[in-house]
Scaffold this active site. Structure first.
Site, mmCIF file in Angstrom:
data_model
loop_
_atom_site.group_PDB
_atom_site.id
_atom_site.type_symbol
_atom_site.label_atom_id
_atom_site.label_comp_id
_atom_site.label_asym_id
_atom_site.label_seq_id
_atom_site.Cartn_x
_atom_site.Cartn_y
_atom_site.Cartn_z
ATOM 1 C CE LYS A 1 4.369 12.103 -6.291
ATOM 2 N NZ LYS A 1 4.119 13.760 -5.309
ATOM 3 N N GLY A 2 6.288 5.471 -8.121
ATOM 4 C CA GLY A 2 8.918 4.805 -8.260
ATOM 5 C C GLY A 2 7.986 4.125 -6.287
ATOM 6 C CG PHE B 1 -1.673 1.290 1.243
ATOM 7 C CD1 PHE B 1 -2.487 1.205 0.619
ATOM 8 C CD2 PHE B 1 -1.849 2.533 2.129
ATOM 9 C CE1 PHE B 1 -3.410 2.255 0.368
ATOM 10 C CE2 PHE B 1 -2.084 3.177 1.869
ATOM 11 C CZ PHE B 1 -3.258 3.323 1.395
ATOM 12 C CB VAL B 2 1.630 3.655 -1.868
ATOM 13 C CG1 VAL B 2 2.444 5.195 -2.910
ATOM 14 C CG2 VAL B 2 3.035 2.429 -2.025
ATOM 15 C CG ASN C 1 -6.351 -2.039 -7.661
ATOM 16 O OD1 ASN C 1 -5.725 -1.048 -7.925
ATOM 17 N ND2 ASN C 1 -6.103 -2.182 -5.815
ATOM 18 N N GLY D 1 5.750 1.824 -5.073
ATOM 19 C CA GLY D 1 5.219 0.130 -5.117
ATOM 20 C C GLY D 1 6.298 -0.010 -5.602
ATOM 21 C CE1 TYR E 1 1.669 -4.993 -7.676
ATOM 22 C CE2 TYR E 1 -0.809 -5.477 -7.612
ATOM 23 C CZ TYR E 1 0.553 -5.269 -6.992
ATOM 24 O OH TYR E 1 -0.021 -5.314 -5.636
#
Length: 169
Positions: free
Chosen positions: A96-97, A88-89, A126, A99, A133
Site C-alpha cells: 500500500k506504499g 518493516f511494514v 525474501n 515501505g 527493491y
C-alpha cells in the site's frame, strides 16, 4: 494508504522493540532477537548510534511501519552514506506504499545531507522485498559480487581478546 513519516522519540522504545520482534518473527530469526528495551533506549537515544522513523497511517493514526538506519562511510566516494538496517511494514499494510514512503524518506535524508549512497540488505529468500527493491518503484542495484561477513558474541570477543590483552599490558 496515506502515511506521514515521523521521527521516533524516547517514549517509542516499547513500540520500536515490538516492531523489531515482529521483524524477527517474519525473518524466522526470533531466536536471534535478544536486545531489550533498555538496550534500545541506550543505543538509540542516549548514544544515538542509529535513527528510527515510523510510518503513521493518517486515517487510523496507527504506526504501521518503521525504518532503522545509521551512518556509514565510503572511502571510494570519500563521503558518508546511510545503511538501512531494518525496514518493516505490518503485514496487513504491505503493498500500500508504506515501505516505499519509508525508503523514500531515508533516501531524502541521504540526499539532503549530501551523502553518497544508501545501502541495505535483504534475506535471499525474501523474494517480495528483492522484487520491490529491484523493481520499477525503487530500481536499486543488487550487489551480487559482495559477501557479507559478521563476528558476534563469543566469536567477536575471542577474536578481539589478544588485542585487548596487549593493550592492557
Amino acid at each position: 494508504m496515506a502515511v506521514i513519516i515521523r521521527d521516533a522519540v524516547r517514549a517509542d522504545v516499547p513500540l520500536i522493540h515490538e516492531f523489531i520482534r515482529a521483524l524477527a518473527v517474519f525473518e524466522k530469526l526470533e531466536h536471534a532477537h535478544i536486545g531489550t528495551e533498555a538496550d534500545l533506549e541506550a543505543t538509540l537515544f542516549d548514544n544515538q548510534f542509529a535513527h528510527v522513523v515510523f510510518a503513521r497511517d493518517t486515517e487510523t493514526n496507527e504506526d504501521v511501519g518503521f525504518a532503522l538506519y545509521y551512518l556509514t562511510y565510503s572511502t571510494f566516494l570519500s563521503r558518508p552514506g546511510i545503511h538501512l538496517e531494518d525496514l518493516f511494514v505490518k503485514e496487513e499494510c504491505r503493498g500500500k506504499g508504506v515501505g516505499l514512503a519509508l525508503l523514500k524518506h531515508v533516501a531524502a535524508v541521504a540526499v539532503a545531507r549530501g551523502f553518497g549512497r544508501l545501502e541495505w540488505a535483504a534475506l535471499d529468500w525474501n523474494t517480495p522485498a528483492i522484487n520491490f527493491y529491484t523493481g520499477k518503484s525503487v530500481r536499486a542495484s543488487e550487489m551480487t559480487e559482495w559477501k557479507l561477513f559478521r563476528l558476534t558474541g563469543d566469536e567477536l570477543a575471542q577474536f578481539a581478546a589478544p588485542r585487548l590483552a596487549a593493550e592492557t599490558n
